[in-house]
Design a protein around this motif. Structure first.
Motif, mmCIF file in Angstrom:
data_model
loop_
_atom_site.group_PDB
_atom_site.id
_atom_site.type_symbol
_atom_site.label_atom_id
_atom_site.label_comp_id
_atom_site.label_asym_id
_atom_site.label_seq_id
_atom_site.Cartn_x
_atom_site.Cartn_y
_atom_site.Cartn_z
ATOM 1 N N LEU A 337 -33.780 140.778 138.638
ATOM 2 C CA LEU A 337 -33.269 141.416 137.207
ATOM 3 C C LEU A 337 -34.489 142.302 136.743
ATOM 4 O O LEU A 337 -33.789 143.499 136.385
ATOM 5 C CB LEU A 337 -33.174 140.314 136.181
ATOM 6 N N SER A 338 -35.522 142.367 136.942
ATOM 7 C CA SER A 338 -36.676 143.490 136.599
ATOM 8 C C SER A 338 -36.295 144.558 137.504
ATOM 9 O O SER A 338 -36.212 145.813 137.048
ATOM 10 C CB SER A 338 -37.952 142.952 136.830
ATOM 11 N N LEU A 340 -33.814 145.472 139.406
ATOM 12 C CA LEU A 340 -32.486 146.232 138.956
ATOM 13 C C LEU A 340 -32.226 146.980 137.796
ATOM 14 O O LEU A 340 -31.706 147.995 137.682
ATOM 15 C CB LEU A 340 -31.233 145.269 139.038
ATOM 16 N N SER A 341 -33.055 146.564 136.533
ATOM 17 C CA SER A 341 -33.008 147.171 135.505
ATOM 18 C C SER A 341 -34.071 148.138 135.093
ATOM 19 O O SER A 341 -34.156 148.879 134.384
ATOM 20 C CB SER A 341 -32.933 145.993 134.368
ATOM 21 N N PHE A 346 -39.437 141.838 132.246
ATOM 22 C CA PHE A 346 -37.918 141.619 131.654
ATOM 23 C C PHE A 346 -38.099 140.756 130.461
ATOM 24 O O PHE A 346 -37.842 141.085 129.298
ATOM 25 C CB PHE A 346 -37.124 141.329 132.694
ATOM 26 N N LEU A 390 -24.012 141.742 134.016
ATOM 27 C CA LEU A 390 -25.320 142.077 134.350
ATOM 28 C C LEU A 390 -25.263 143.426 135.062
ATOM 29 O O LEU A 390 -26.452 144.262 134.616
ATOM 30 C CB LEU A 390 -25.569 141.211 135.701
ATOM 31 N N ARG A 391 -24.202 144.161 135.468
ATOM 32 C CA ARG A 391 -24.141 145.353 135.949
ATOM 33 C C ARG A 391 -24.357 146.246 134.639
ATOM 34 O O ARG A 391 -24.939 147.279 134.700
ATOM 35 C CB ARG A 391 -23.018 145.603 136.581
ATOM 36 N N CYS A 394 -28.067 146.006 133.264
ATOM 37 C CA CYS A 394 -29.096 146.683 134.310
ATOM 38 C C CYS A 394 -28.610 148.454 134.237
ATOM 39 O O CYS A 394 -29.577 149.138 133.994
ATOM 40 C CB CYS A 394 -28.879 146.156 135.538
ATOM 41 N N GLU A 395 -27.662 148.844 134.401
ATOM 42 C CA GLU A 395 -27.377 150.434 134.524
ATOM 43 C C GLU A 395 -27.600 150.898 133.038
ATOM 44 O O GLU A 395 -28.368 151.976 132.887
ATOM 45 C CB GLU A 395 -25.830 150.531 134.808
ATOM 46 N N ARG A 398 -31.432 151.028 132.808
ATOM 47 C CA ARG A 398 -31.871 152.172 133.762
ATOM 48 C C ARG A 398 -31.539 153.388 133.334
ATOM 49 O O ARG A 398 -32.147 154.494 133.696
ATOM 50 C CB ARG A 398 -31.422 151.706 135.088
ATOM 51 N N TYR A 473 -25.148 142.381 142.045
ATOM 52 C CA TYR A 473 -25.159 141.665 140.698
ATOM 53 C C TYR A 473 -24.338 140.050 140.923
ATOM 54 O O TYR A 473 -24.844 139.279 140.216
ATOM 55 C CB TYR A 473 -24.348 142.337 139.748
#
Length: 502
Positions: A337-338, A340-341, A346, A390-391, A394-395, A398, A473
């Motif tokens: 998770l960290s 991807l984000s 996190f 989740l997508r 994270c997006e 980011r 994800y």
């Protein structure tokens, strides 16, 4: 948002979580000193270690101190090999108060499972009186916080793949690491070498192959003595055939233990002994300033809490006594998770309730309550929070997605500032702020991202962040399954479509 458990919690001693780590962004190549210009304090520590374990000076030239934790310090040592070349080693000095069984169990984990499948092995061990030094191969590595902003998606995928390989390997031996985090999974970005380290908090499953972990976990009825030591921490005396007054001593000791528990109840605010209550009664002191007889009559919950804040699984935070290898998988999910984000750490919380509240802001309140019920815990949340996609989460964090009107990111995870390498430093809000209504914090972050967006997009397209597959994800969702019984295992995760070409 208010979160509580149906049972009262207590605090256990804090465990260590620091391991050998690099103190430079670009470590020196093998055969060269990793650091120069030792501070006076480090020089004193090296001299103290040399005096405490004089055998070390015959083998190693201790160059520097490269890590320090609650229960150990790590030094960089250089040894002259028989063929004339010099080789670097990590010397882990355990503090003298470490329990002998714990030290021996860590050594056994390194000996049995180490040296392959991305798990660090052990080279040698020195002991002088109560000082123990574990010698391991030295591995150059970079701290994740230093490189997270520049990692490509391909590097992230390889990182998680090799972490899961290490977890599958140790889980096959019945080892629960309990402290999975980036600092304990060393990463050499240049050579793509990985190593899982530090088994100081490890526990064993019911069928563990590590004999000494059975002693630590209470899996063996009669623990074996290690290094000739006796267990002086137990409240239950050991019967002895040579002691005629063993029965009287046991009776006196049990009386002292019961008095200690009674005085503990008195200090908690109740001067009268708790009355017996019928089983099955519900607690009626919730949100009041008193403790009811139902809660007073319940046995104190005892469950392992070892691990690093921010990486503990929900079953650890709620003190579920039945904890298995799934807690390591959850920690691996937090790391993914960290990555991807682009947020590390996190989750960051000062206590278990705040940590659980932060998990709820991502995974949802209803889902958390339902999962807790499967392992015998009741979680009460005063506000209903939906699970985050989740997508999208994270997006957005980011900087690849702008929040639509009415859409928000949990304020506990909102970005407060950016690090120089393009990543971000997250500072979670206080537990009282854990709602989804703090729009201002996220808006400031969004404006900062918009100013940097053109440059960031060009860089992230080159790194593959514009084409992260849905499989990433989906795997993240399986790793962060709130229910440990249905959470994917490390072996199953390695068969996930995300790794089909590996």
């Amino acid at each position: 948002m208010l979160i509580t458990f149906s049972r009262k919690c207590h605090t256990l001693p804090r465990k260590r979580w620091t391991l050998p780590r690099s103190t430079r962004t670009e470590p020196a190549p093998p055969g060269r000193k990793a650091l120069t210009g030792k501070s006076p304090d480090v020089q004193m520590d090296i001299e103290h270690l040399s005096k405490a374990v004089p055998q070390l000076a015959k083998v190693f030239n201790i160059l520097d101190k490269i890590g320090e934790g609650t229960f150990s310090s790590v030094y960089l040592g250089e040894a002259l090999m028989r063929d004339g070349r010099k080789e670097l080693f990590a010397l882990k000095h355990l503090i003298p108060t470490s329990h002998p069984t714990r030290i021996a169990a860590e050594l056994q984990c390194l000996t049995v499972a180490g040296g392959r499948e991305n798990v660090m092995g052990v080279t040698y061990c020195f002991r002088k009186d109560d000082h123990v030094v574990i010698v391991m191969p030295y591995m150059e590595h970079q701290a994740l916080v230093e490189v997270i902003g520049s990692l490509s998606f391909a590097e992230v995928r390889l990182y998680i793949y090799h972490l899961l390989k290490a977890l599958r390997h140790i889980h096959q031996f019945g080892i629960i690491h309990r402290d999975i985090k980036p600092n304990n999974f060393l990463y050499n970005r240049r050579s793509r070498v990985y190593a899982l380290v530090d088994f100081g908090l490890a526990q064993g499953t019911a069928d563990t192959q590590i004999e000494l972990l059975k002693d630590l976990g209470g899996l063996r009825k009669t623990p074996r003595p290690v290094f000739g030591e006796r267990n002086l921490n137990s409240c239950t005396p050991t019967p002895s055939a040579t002691t005629p007054d063993a029965g009287k001593a046991e009776e006196a000791l049990s009386w002292r233990c019961s008095m200690s528990r009674a005085s503990g109840r008195a200090l908690s605010g109740s001067q009268k002994p708790a009355k017996a209550v019928q089983p099955g009664l519900t607690c009626d002191c919730f949100l009041t300033d008193r403790v009811c007889n139902v809660c007073m009559s319940r046995k104190q919950q005892v469950a392992p809490r070892a691990g690093t804040p921010g990486f503990r699984a929900p079953e650890v935070l709620t003190k579920c006594p039945d904890q298995g290898t799934a807690i390591d998988v959850w920690s691996a999910g937090v790391i993914l998770l960290s990555l991807l984000s682009g947020r590390y750490p996190f989750f960051k919380a000062g206590d278990d309730l705040t940590a659980l509240a932060q998990i709820i802001t991502v995974r949802g309140s209803r889902e958390t309550i339902r999962a807790a019920k499967t392992f015998g815990k009741a979680v009460v949340c005063s506000q209903a929070l939906p699970p985050q996609d989740l997508r999208t989460l994270c997006e957005t964090l980011r900087g690849r997605r702008r929040a639509s009107p009415g859409e928000d990111v949990p304020s506990a995870l909102a970005c407060r500032n950016r690090s120089p390498d393009g990543g971000s430093i997250c500072e979670p809000a206080d537990s009282a702020e854990l709602t989804l209504q703090n729009q201002e914090s996220f808006s400031n972050c969004e404006r900062t991202v918009c100013l940097m967006k053109p440059a960031l997009e060009a860089e992230e397209e080159e790194q593959g962040w514009d084409r992260v597959p849905d499989e990433a994800y989906h795997l993240l969702d399986r790793l962060l399954d709130l229910n440990p019984n249905s959470r994917i295992s490390a072996a199953e995760a390695l068969q996930h479509p995300l790794f089909k070409d590996l």
